[in-house]
Each structure stands twice: as structure tokens, then as C-alpha cells.
Design a protein around this motif. Sequence first.
Motif, PDB file in Angstrom:
ATOM      1  N   SER A  24       0.855  -1.186   0.000  1.00 27.00           N
ATOM      2  CA  SER A  24       0.000   0.000   0.000  1.00 27.00           C
ATOM      3  C   SER A  24       0.889   1.232   0.000  1.00 27.00           C
ATOM      4  CB  SER A  24      -0.914   0.013   1.230  1.00 27.00           C
ATOM      5  OG  SER A  24      -1.806   1.103   1.166  1.00 27.00           O
ATOM      6  N   ARG A  27      -2.877   6.788  -0.809  1.00 29.53           N
ATOM      7  CA  ARG A  27      -4.317   6.528  -0.793  1.00 29.53           C
ATOM      8  C   ARG A  27      -5.056   7.860  -0.844  1.00 29.53           C
ATOM      9  NH1 ARG A  27      -4.361   3.058   4.692  1.00 29.53           N
ATOM     10  NH2 ARG A  27      -3.150   1.258   3.994  1.00 29.53           N
ATOM     11  N   HIS A  31     -10.384   6.259  -0.274  1.00 24.60           N
ATOM     12  CA  HIS A  31      -9.985   4.855  -0.172  1.00 24.60           C
ATOM     13  C   HIS A  31     -10.709   4.224   1.019  1.00 24.60           C
ATOM     14  CE1 HIS A  31      -7.414   1.391   0.767  1.00 24.60           C
ATOM     15  NE2 HIS A  31      -7.033   1.451  -0.504  1.00 24.60           N
ATOM     16  N   SER A  32     -11.091   2.960   0.887  1.00 21.20           N
ATOM     17  CA  SER A  32     -11.868   2.294   1.936  1.00 21.20           C
ATOM     18  C   SER A  32     -11.158   2.283   3.294  1.00 21.20           C
ATOM     19  CB  SER A  32     -12.203   0.864   1.511  1.00 21.20           C
ATOM     20  OG  SER A  32     -11.012   0.124   1.287  1.00 21.20           O
ATOM     21  N   ALA A  33      -9.843   2.235   3.294  1.00 19.15           N
ATOM     22  CA  ALA A  33      -9.110   2.255   4.561  1.00 19.15           C
ATOM     23  C   ALA A  33      -9.056   3.650   5.174  1.00 19.15           C
ATOM     24  CB  ALA A  33      -7.688   1.736   4.348  1.00 19.15           C
ATOM     25  N   GLU A  34      -9.356   4.677   4.392  1.00 19.64           N
ATOM     26  CA  GLU A  34      -9.300   6.055   4.882  1.00 19.64           C
ATOM     27  C   GLU A  34     -10.662   6.610   5.291  1.00 19.64           C
ATOM     28  OE1 GLU A  34      -6.462   7.552   5.573  1.00 19.64           O
ATOM     29  OE2 GLU A  34      -5.312   5.914   4.695  1.00 19.64           O
ATOM     30  N   LYS A  37     -11.707   6.548   8.968  1.00 22.77           N
ATOM     31  CA  LYS A  37     -10.914   7.283   9.947  1.00 22.77           C
ATOM     32  C   LYS A  37     -11.505   8.660  10.202  1.00 22.77           C
ATOM     33  CE  LYS A  37      -6.615   5.062   8.489  1.00 22.77           C
ATOM     34  NZ  LYS A  37      -5.287   5.294   7.913  1.00 22.77           N
ATOM     35  N   TYR A 107      -0.535  -3.048  15.317  1.00 20.19           N
ATOM     36  CA  TYR A 107      -1.917  -3.178  14.863  1.00 20.19           C
ATOM     37  C   TYR A 107      -2.564  -4.346  15.575  1.00 20.19           C
ATOM     38  CZ  TYR A 107      -0.634  -0.111  10.993  1.00 20.19           C
ATOM     39  OH  TYR A 107      -0.217   0.948  10.228  1.00 20.19           O
TER      40      TYR A 107
END
Length: 107
Positions: A24, A27, A31-34, A37, A107
Amino acid sequence: MIDEFMDRLQNLRDHLGFPLTVTSGYRSNQHSAEVVKDLPGAHTYGLAVDIATSGDRAWSLVGEATRMGFSGIGIQQRGPHRSRFIHLDTLTPDIARHHVRPTIWSY
């Protein structure tokens, strides 16, 4: 700034003497990971990567990255080896005031 990050990453690879598999990089905020947040993550600044690694290479990577001044180091070393990684970034407080740097986390 991004050029300096890429140069530092290449220098890290040269010092370690093994490939760095980036899983990665940059992003967007969408983006789905962002989107989950509260505040933008380090990847949205183009100054972060996640590198697939585990075991002795992960140990070497963290040690050398610390020595070379990467300011954010995230360690995911649980679960299947294929899902393990090290996050590296070079955020500074003036770039992203909501991120404490230097720091290390798991994590």
C-alpha cells in the motif's frame, strides 16, 4: 517532499539488501481504509508505505528504518505470514498536526 520520501525508501532498500514489497502506498481520502478514519492517515499525504515482511527481515527493516529517521513505524506481525507488514512514514508535526511523531505502534 514525496521525492525525498522515495529517496529515503530506496536508501533503506539499498542498506537492507533485499526487495521491499510495497502493498500500500498513496491513498486518496476516498480509499476504503481512509473513509473510516476520523482524520486523514499518513498514506493520504503520499509519505507512507506498507511493506509485506515478517520474521528476521521485519526485525532488520524496523531497526534500519528507525536508524534512518522514519518517523512513523507500524508493526503488524500477527496472523498468517502473507498478511504481515511494516508501515513506514515520514510525517512531521508541521505536515499533519494531528499525528504525533516520532512514534511506533502495533496493529
